[in-house]
Design a protein around this motif. Structure first.
Motif, PDB file in Angstrom:
ATOM      1  N   ARG A  53       7.364   0.135  13.340  1.00 46.24           N
ATOM      2  CA  ARG A  53       6.696   1.423  13.114  1.00 46.24           C
ATOM      3  C   ARG A  53       7.314   2.241  11.991  1.00 46.24           C
ATOM      4  NH1 ARG A  53       7.882   4.672  16.748  1.00 46.24           N
ATOM      5  NH2 ARG A  53       9.321   3.482  18.057  1.00 46.24           N
ATOM      6  N   HIS A  54       8.574   2.065  11.733  1.00 49.17           N
ATOM      7  CA  HIS A  54       9.287   2.979  10.843  1.00 49.17           C
ATOM      8  C   HIS A  54       8.750   2.971   9.417  1.00 49.17           C
ATOM      9  CE1 HIS A  54      12.519   5.373   9.185  1.00 49.17           C
ATOM     10  NE2 HIS A  54      12.692   4.452   8.245  1.00 49.17           N
ATOM     11  N   PHE A  55       8.582   1.783   8.843  1.00 45.74           N
ATOM     12  CA  PHE A  55       8.205   1.733   7.437  1.00 45.74           C
ATOM     13  C   PHE A  55       6.759   2.146   7.216  1.00 45.74           C
ATOM     14  CE2 PHE A  55      11.839  -1.103   7.869  1.00 45.74           C
ATOM     15  CZ  PHE A  55      12.688  -0.523   6.948  1.00 45.74           C
ATOM     16  N   LYS A  56       5.915   1.966   8.243  1.00 46.37           N
ATOM     17  CA  LYS A  56       4.537   2.460   8.130  1.00 46.37           C
ATOM     18  C   LYS A  56       4.546   3.988   8.037  1.00 46.37           C
ATOM     19  CE  LYS A  56       2.252  -1.364  10.509  1.00 46.37           C
ATOM     20  NZ  LYS A  56       1.405  -1.764  11.639  1.00 46.37           N
ATOM     21  N   THR A  57       5.404   4.606   8.840  1.00 50.24           N
ATOM     22  CA  THR A  57       5.509   6.063   8.808  1.00 50.24           C
ATOM     23  C   THR A  57       6.000   6.517   7.442  1.00 50.24           C
ATOM     24  OG1 THR A  57       6.005   6.100  11.174  1.00 50.24           O
ATOM     25  CG2 THR A  57       6.569   8.063   9.907  1.00 50.24           C
ATOM     26  N   GLU A  59       5.650   4.891   4.581  1.00 43.26           N
ATOM     27  CA  GLU A  59       4.590   4.662   3.609  1.00 43.26           C
ATOM     28  C   GLU A  59       3.507   5.733   3.700  1.00 43.26           C
ATOM     29  OE1 GLU A  59       4.327   2.383   1.135  1.00 43.26           O
ATOM     30  OE2 GLU A  59       6.394   1.895   1.624  1.00 43.26           O
ATOM     31  N   SER A  60       3.225   6.200   4.895  1.00 41.85           N
ATOM     32  CA  SER A  60       2.164   7.199   5.060  1.00 41.85           C
ATOM     33  C   SER A  60       2.498   8.511   4.367  1.00 41.85           C
ATOM     34  CB  SER A  60       1.900   7.450   6.549  1.00 41.85           C
ATOM     35  OG  SER A  60       2.978   8.162   7.140  1.00 41.85           O
ATOM     36  N   LYS A  61       3.786   8.720   4.096  1.00 39.89           N
ATOM     37  CA  LYS A  61       4.194   9.939   3.394  1.00 39.89           C
ATOM     38  C   LYS A  61       4.166   9.752   1.882  1.00 39.89           C
ATOM     39  CE  LYS A  61       7.218  11.484   7.166  1.00 39.89           C
ATOM     40  NZ  LYS A  61       8.604  11.781   7.581  1.00 39.89           N
ATOM     41  N   LYS A  62       4.099   8.490   1.447  1.00 34.56           N
ATOM     42  CA  LYS A  62       4.095   8.190   0.014  1.00 34.56           C
ATOM     43  C   LYS A  62       2.691   8.164  -0.576  1.00 34.56           C
ATOM     44  CE  LYS A  62       8.210   5.208   0.054  1.00 34.56           C
ATOM     45  NZ  LYS A  62       8.686   3.820  -0.229  1.00 34.56           N
ATOM     46  N   HIS A  63       1.698   7.874   0.253  1.00 37.46           N
ATOM     47  CA  HIS A  63       0.334   7.667  -0.250  1.00 37.46           C
ATOM     48  C   HIS A  63      -0.623   8.733   0.277  1.00 37.46           C
ATOM     49  CE1 HIS A  63       1.572   3.724  -1.713  1.00 37.46           C
ATOM     50  NE2 HIS A  63       2.126   3.508  -0.533  1.00 37.46           N
ATOM     51  N   THR A  64      -1.565   9.102  -0.566  1.00 41.66           N
ATOM     52  CA  THR A  64      -2.612  10.033  -0.154  1.00 41.66           C
ATOM     53  C   THR A  64      -3.831   9.257   0.342  1.00 41.66           C
ATOM     54  OG1 THR A  64      -3.630  10.102  -2.341  1.00 41.66           O
ATOM     55  CG2 THR A  64      -1.857  11.698  -1.887  1.00 41.66           C
ATOM     56  N   LEU A  65      -4.723   9.978   0.976  1.00 40.84           N
ATOM     57  CA  LEU A  65      -5.976   9.350   1.405  1.00 40.84           C
ATOM     58  C   LEU A  65      -6.744   8.857   0.182  1.00 40.84           C
ATOM     59  CD1 LEU A  65      -8.047   8.622   3.570  1.00 40.84           C
ATOM     60  CD2 LEU A  65      -8.986  10.921   3.353  1.00 40.84           C
ATOM     61  N   SER A  66      -6.639   9.587  -0.913  1.00 40.78           N
ATOM     62  CA  SER A  66      -7.300   9.172  -2.151  1.00 40.78           C
ATOM     63  C   SER A  66      -6.758   7.824  -2.638  1.00 40.78           C
ATOM     64  CB  SER A  66      -7.101  10.233  -3.236  1.00 40.78           C
ATOM     65  OG  SER A  66      -7.805   9.885  -4.406  1.00 40.78           O
ATOM     66  N   SER A 142      -3.694  -0.074   7.854  1.00 40.90           N
ATOM     67  CA  SER A 142      -2.732  -0.202   8.949  1.00 40.90           C
ATOM     68  C   SER A 142      -2.317  -1.653   9.167  1.00 40.90           C
ATOM     69  CB  SER A 142      -3.332   0.362  10.239  1.00 40.90           C
ATOM     70  OG  SER A 142      -2.493   0.124  11.339  1.00 40.90           O
ATOM     71  N   ASN A 143      -3.296  -2.543   9.272  1.00 38.98           N
ATOM     72  CA  ASN A 143      -3.005  -3.935   9.621  1.00 38.98           C
ATOM     73  C   ASN A 143      -2.472  -4.776   8.477  1.00 38.98           C
ATOM     74  OD1 ASN A 143      -3.983  -3.235  12.122  1.00 38.98           O
ATOM     75  ND2 ASN A 143      -5.935  -4.295  11.888  1.00 38.98           N
ATOM     76  N   GLU A 144      -2.960  -4.511   7.250  1.00 44.72           N
ATOM     77  CA  GLU A 144      -2.620  -5.386   6.127  1.00 44.72           C
ATOM     78  C   GLU A 144      -1.660  -4.756   5.110  1.00 44.72           C
ATOM     79  OE1 GLU A 144      -6.010  -7.182   4.307  1.00 44.72           O
ATOM     80  OE2 GLU A 144      -7.000  -7.627   6.214  1.00 44.72           O
ATOM     81  N   TRP A 145      -1.762  -3.445   4.913  1.00 45.42           N
ATOM     82  CA  TRP A 145      -0.943  -2.817   3.886  1.00 45.42           C
ATOM     83  C   TRP A 145       0.320  -2.157   4.449  1.00 45.42           C
ATOM     84  CZ3 TRP A 145      -5.566   0.312   1.477  1.00 45.42           C
ATOM     85  CH2 TRP A 145      -6.529  -0.602   1.001  1.00 45.42           C
ATOM     86  N   GLY A 146       0.327  -1.869   5.744  1.00 43.18           N
ATOM     87  CA  GLY A 146       1.477  -1.205   6.339  1.00 43.18           C
ATOM     88  C   GLY A 146       1.609   0.245   5.950  1.00 43.18           C
ATOM     89  N   TRP A 147       0.502   0.882   5.591  1.00 42.81           N
ATOM     90  CA  TRP A 147       0.539   2.281   5.171  1.00 42.81           C
ATOM     91  C   TRP A 147       0.415   3.243   6.356  1.00 42.81           C
ATOM     92  CZ3 TRP A 147      -2.726   3.141   0.078  1.00 42.81           C
ATOM     93  CH2 TRP A 147      -2.150   2.388  -0.950  1.00 42.81           C
TER      94      TRP A 147
END
Length: 346
Positions: A53-57, A59-66, A142-147
């Motif tokens: 779970r950690h790296f997905k979290t 990554e979610s702070k690095k990328h925008t929805l755009s 979520s499943n493939e990119w780990g974002w």
């Protein structure tokens, strides 16, 4: 393995630097004012890394929805040629509304607010399609990119869609419409309408039909590209088979299309205007070409076909879409039982 180091700042304040090192993962560090906070972070971080779970979290702070939408449109949508343009437009709407948010900020609450705005002036079914397009993008991320840890749209309520429309021709309407199609200046209109009525095929499936997809000897049409993405084999029988057989004897050699345009042989024939003229000539109201598909399904139900059989013929993956014809099947069953009982006890 985790380490907590005590350090003193230039101002004489004490800070605690926590470092988490696990084999196969890059080290993670964080600094805290209190040692108890550092210990808590170490425990939570180690657990998150082990559970993926950690790296997905992070990554979610690095990328925008755009960022997510742009990547999805570029790399995923090309594999969905039939829906590519429509879904790209749907995703662009989300991008224009909340694309500036980082993925960690895209919460169910934010998505719910956007959904409410989307519903203004749009039908529930349209809103559901917009949400479905974004939901698949979240799932891939979520499943493939780990974002993302999970798809946040799962927790957002979808608007309730009205029950599917069922408009089918009665016998008199069917006779009038087929007569009008036969008299149309568009010679292809009659066989197109008969094919729709006898097979339940969609308009796009019929107009894009090629001779290579038809096996007249065995009596089958093979649909390789359908709305749900699965191949389907459609029986070609009776009057429809005879019409296609007749057409095969005078087919054009400059195209493989069964119903080509007279102007551009590589393009299908346009039937919008002749179809409208035929409806007017037959004096039929509130009827669309797609309703021929409903008519075929309704006749199948009234002739004793089960919902599973109707779903297989129409190419539906589940029975949900054909439940609208259940009452017609029930009426047929009632008539059969009534006839049996009348014969038994009269």
């Amino acid at each position: 393995m985790a380490t907590i180091r005590e350090r003193t700042t230039s101002k004489g304040e004490t800070r605690y630097q926590a470092i988490v090192r696990l084999k196969g993962f890059p080290p993670q560090t964080a600094t805290f004012n209190r040692k108890t906070d550092a210990k808590r972070w170490v425990t939570n971080t180690e657990a998150a890394i082990r559970e993926g779970r950690h790296f997905k979290t992070t990554e979610s702070k690095k990328h925008t929805l755009s960022d997510l939408i742009e990547r999805y449109i570029k790399y995923v949508l090309p594999a969905k040629p039939k829906s590519q343009l429509k879904q790209a437009a749907q995703l662009r709407w989300w991008q224009s509304e909340i694309g500036y948010l980082t993925l960690s900020e895209v919460t169910p609450a934010r998505l719910g607010e956007a959904r409410d705005k989307l519903q203004r002036g749009r039908q529930p079914a349209t809103v559901v399609r917009y949400m479905a397009a974004l939901s698949h993008a979240f799932t891939i991320a979520s499943n493939e990119w780990g974002w993302l840890e999970d798809n946040p749209l799962r927790k957002v309520r979808k608007p309730v869609e009205p029950r599917g429309r069922v408009r089918f021709l009665d016998e008199d309407e069917r006779s009038r419409l087929l007569a009008a199609c036969k008299q149309s200046e568009c010679e292809a209109l009659y066989p197109v309408a008969v094919l729709a009525l006898s097979t339940g095929m969609r308009q796009g499936e019929i107009l894009s039909l090629e001779w290579s997809q038809i096996d007249l000897a065995r009596g089958y049409i093979y649909l390789t590209e359908t709305k749900n993405g699965e191949r389907r084999t459609v029986p070609l029988v009776s009057h429809a088979k005879q019409l296609i057989t007749d057409l095969s004897k005078v087919r054009r050699i400059d195209t493989n299309l069964v119903f080509p345009s007279t102007i551009k042989p590589e393009a299908p024939i346009a039937i919008r205007r002749p179809w409208g003229d035929a409806l007017k000539a037959a004096e039929i109201q509130d009827f669309r070409f797609h309703d021929l598909r409903h008519t075929a399904a309704s006749y199948l139900a009234m002739n004793g076909a089960s919902l599973a059989e109707i779903a297989e013929i129409l190419g539906h993956k589940t029975l949900q879409m054909v439940k609208r014809y259940a009452h017609l099947s029930e009426q047929h069953t009632s008539r059969v039982l009534e006839s049996m009982n009348r014969n038994m006890f009269s």
